[in-house]
Design a protein around this motif. Sequence first.
Motif, short mmCIF file in Angstrom:
data_model
loop_
_atom_site.label_atom_id
_atom_site.label_comp_id
_atom_site.label_asym_id
_atom_site.label_seq_id
_atom_site.Cartn_x
_atom_site.Cartn_y
_atom_site.Cartn_z
N SER A 42 0.90 -1.17 0.20
CA SER A 42 0.09 0.03 0.00
C SER A 42 0.94 1.18 0.01
CB SER A 42 -0.94 0.19 1.13
OG SER A 42 -0.12 0.18 2.54
N ALA A 43 0.25 2.43 -0.15
CA ALA A 43 1.04 3.81 -0.31
C ALA A 43 1.76 3.79 1.24
CB ALA A 43 0.09 4.82 -0.41
N GLU A 102 3.96 3.09 -13.64
CA GLU A 102 2.66 3.35 -14.23
C GLU A 102 2.58 2.44 -15.69
OE1 GLU A 102 -0.20 4.86 -13.95
OE2 GLU A 102 0.51 5.60 -11.77
N GLU A 122 6.46 9.44 -0.96
CA GLU A 122 5.06 10.16 -0.85
C GLU A 122 4.19 10.49 -1.93
OE1 GLU A 122 8.16 11.97 2.32
OE2 GLU A 122 8.22 11.20 0.18
N ASN A 123 4.77 10.23 -3.13
CA ASN A 123 4.07 10.49 -4.38
C ASN A 123 3.76 9.26 -5.18
OD1 ASN A 123 4.25 13.27 -3.98
ND2 ASN A 123 6.31 13.18 -5.24
N GLU A 125 0.99 5.69 -5.02
CA GLU A 125 0.14 5.26 -4.49
C GLU A 125 0.13 3.84 -3.99
OE1 GLU A 125 -3.76 5.69 -3.26
OE2 GLU A 125 -2.65 7.22 -4.10
N GLN A 152 2.50 2.51 -8.99
CA GLN A 152 1.63 3.34 -9.49
C GLN A 152 1.88 4.70 -8.64
OE1 GLN A 152 0.23 0.15 -7.67
NE2 GLN A 152 0.85 -0.89 -9.46
N ARG A 154 0.92 8.63 -7.22
CA ARG A 154 -0.32 9.16 -6.49
C ARG A 154 -0.54 10.41 -7.34
NH1 ARG A 154 0.73 12.40 -1.06
NH2 ARG A 154 -1.21 13.44 -1.19
N GLU A 157 -4.51 15.61 -5.94
CA GLU A 157 -5.48 15.57 -5.26
C GLU A 157 -6.68 16.36 -5.87
OE1 GLU A 157 -5.61 13.53 -2.97
OE2 GLU A 157 -3.67 12.65 -2.59
N ASP A 181 -0.74 20.85 -3.67
CA ASP A 181 -1.89 20.33 -4.51
C ASP A 181 -2.58 21.56 -4.71
OD1 ASP A 181 -2.24 17.13 -5.16
OD2 ASP A 181 -1.12 17.32 -3.12
#
Length: 320
Positions: A42-43, A102, A122-123, A125, A152, A154, A157, A181
């Motif tokens: 997970s992130a 990606e 942090e970027n 997902e 993947q 993130r 937002e 963001d």
Amino acid sequence: CPAWVFAQGSEPVQLPEVEVTAPRVPLAGTVDQDGFTAGVLSAEGARTLSGPANTNVFRALDTLPSVNLTTTDAYGLTVDQNFLRVRGFSGYTYSNLAMNIEGTPSSVSAGQGAVGNLFDLENVEGVRMLHGAMPANTGFGLGNLAAEVNMQLRGPEDAPGAELSVGAGSEDFSRRFIRLDSGRFGPGTALFASYSDAANDKWRGPGEHRREAVNLGVSQPLGDAANLQIYAAHTRFRRDEFRALTSAEKDDYKEHYDDDYNAELTGVATEDANYYGYNTQHFEEDNIIAVLDWQASDTLSFQFRPYWLTTNGMRYVGKT
């Protein structure tokens, strides 16, 4: 005893029932993906398990079943010398491990010098690792004998926001990260930009590890059926190498625990081959990824994912 007497004399307490309805999101685990085994992070898992530098996804993968990593850097800042094995197969070369971002081969694996840690975690997902037989639509790259890793990203937002984190530790470790963001505006456009810098001294011998990174992202709906996302990264990296011990030094490692490359030049060529400034690498990298998804009908969809990657720099190896 008094506690027993007190407990016997107390009225039973009926606790209310607690029902948890939120889905369980583990840091790391395995899933069945269309008949293929996949390990997933997970992130939160990628960030928590990667080390304080928040850049080295290979450290986080070490928590998955049948994955083993040995590395020289406790903080996870180093790019190279991440010796990765998956089910016993070496994943240390780009011909054995397909490293994708990606879904595009816009990176390389753990053992290829500078390229590899383009995006701050942090970027990111989430991360998926497929090993064993590969489905036809994944594992892109020069080879996937050991596994395929796909990160993947993130995206921007929907609401405006800002994130800031600061870290410090022994061996002069320091890290700063900031992300901004924009939120959705105009025709549904959303943007993010982040900057990070991190550094630490080598834990033995002279030299340091240092990295700076700028990450950008744009999300743009194209009508009701299509969406375009563009990601970009620019990184600068400096890494002074660790000197490996010989077999004899390894057997007497207590005596040679602090052995490393020389801190100064001596004027003797055979000695100066072991000067730390002759065993180092400095690189700058740029990466752009575009992801265009178009749902043409209920049964027909298209994906277009062009990418561009460049790395420029130098790598010195004193004895060769």
